[in-house]
Design an enzyme around this catalytic site. Structure first.
Site, PDB file in Angstrom:
ATOM      1  CG  ASN A  87      -1.799  -6.373   9.354  1.00 12.77           C
ATOM      2  OD1 ASN A  87      -1.334  -6.124   8.001  1.00 12.77           O
ATOM      3  ND2 ASN A  87      -2.876  -6.792   9.386  1.00 12.77           N
TER       4      ASN A  87
ATOM      5  CB  SER B   8      -5.949  -8.593   7.435  1.00 10.84           C
ATOM      6  OG  SER B   8      -6.470  -9.071   6.242  1.00 10.84           O
TER       7      SER B   8
ATOM      8  CG  HIS C 180      -2.756 -15.110  -4.430  1.00  7.88           C
ATOM      9  ND1 HIS C 180      -3.621 -14.009  -3.395  1.00  7.88           N
ATOM     10  CD2 HIS C 180      -3.272 -16.228  -3.725  1.00  7.88           C
ATOM     11  CE1 HIS C 180      -3.993 -14.760  -2.535  1.00  7.88           C
ATOM     12  NE2 HIS C 180      -3.905 -16.090  -2.676  1.00  7.88           N
TER      13      HIS C 180
ATOM     14  CB  CYS D 164      -2.357 -20.442 -24.893  1.00  7.05           C
ATOM     15  SG  CYS D 164      -3.847 -21.359 -25.981  1.00  7.05           S
TER      16      CYS D 164
ATOM     17  CB  THR E 117      -0.841   0.129   1.237  1.00  4.58           C
ATOM     18  OG1 THR E 117      -0.246  -0.379   2.310  1.00  4.58           O
ATOM     19  CG2 THR E 117      -2.141  -0.908   1.075  1.00  4.58           C
TER      20      THR E 117
HETATM   21 ZN    ZN Z   1      -2.424 -21.772 -27.791  1.00  2.26          ZN
END
Ligand code: ZN
Length: 238
Positions: A209, A189, A117, A125, A27
């Protein structure tokens, strides 16, 4: 001993320390925390980031998400990212596990980074797995849409959508966390499952935090303050 000195002493005593970072570390680089109030979710429907919505409305997804992602890609690391890179170089931490897709740990010099993530560097593809850079996907969106030049398959950014299955990076992260003598949680959090399971796997945890988390009572030390200020001090003392 104040809490920063306690944190440094925990890091010095641990033989295997892993850092685990969430949106809160970025942030201060100008990237909004998706889940806090005033965050991105108030501008964008979270439904946009479900795997199902992506498959059903890929063009709409890219039209809405690419400008947001472009902003994330332009952000720069802040002192918290640099402090973690310094701690890794000094041998005080082994690796960083991050929930962020912003590449800022690598930009700050961290070498061992697990992005549970995913990231915005590339897309793949869904048909033939051919890889496309972010810039190539932007270019395709200006022409025929996000479809593979070889097989016409849909190109998906290499990020984890809500509803996607767990990544190999997450499995690896779980392994590292369970080996850790100390897990340093920074800017998370700890409300998102399954990432919030990681602190329970380590022997000890240190939480940095701005706000409290559901795991505070289990942590050795909790510091509710800015990650950049706290980590810069820790890196200096460690
Ligand atoms: Zn492809």
């Amino acid at each position: 001993m104040d809490s920063i000195e306690k944190a440094v002493s925990l890091i010095k005593k641990s033989n295997y320390t892993i850092a685990f970072t969430g949106a809160g570390i970025s942030t201060e680089s100008g990237i909004p925390d998706f889940r806090s109030s005033g965050g991105l979710w108030e501008e964008v429907d979270p439904q946009l980031f479900t795997a199902q919505n992506f498959i059903e409305n890929p063009i709409e997804f890219y039209e809405l998400a690419l400008p947001l992602f472009k902003e994330i890609k332009e952000a720069e690391p802040n002192p918290a990212h640099f402090a973690l890179a310094e701690l890794e170089a000094a041998g005080d931490i082994e690796a960083v596990i991050t929930q962020n897709i912003d590449n800022l740990h690598q930009q700050a010099g961290s070498e061992s980074v697990l992005e549970i993530h995913g990231h915005l560097r590339t897309g793949s593809c869904q048909g033939c797995a051919k890889e496309y850079s972010f810039a190539e996907i932007e270019e395709l969106m200006q022409k025929d849409g996000p479809y593979c030049l070889d097989c016409q398959g849909l190109i998906k950014l290499d990020i984890v959508f809500f509803g996607d299955s767990l990544t190999t990076e997450f499995m690896e992260a779980r392994k590292l966390a369970s080996q850790a003598e100390l897990l340093i949680v920074i800017g998370s959090s700890l409300e998102v499952s399954p990432a919030n399971l990681l602190p329970q796997l380590a022997d000890k945890s240190l939480i940095i935090n701005l706000s409290t988390t559901p795991f505070d009572s289990q942590a050795e030390v909790v510091i509710n303050d800015s990650a950049s200020r706290v980590l810069a001090e820790i890196a200096e003392l460690a």
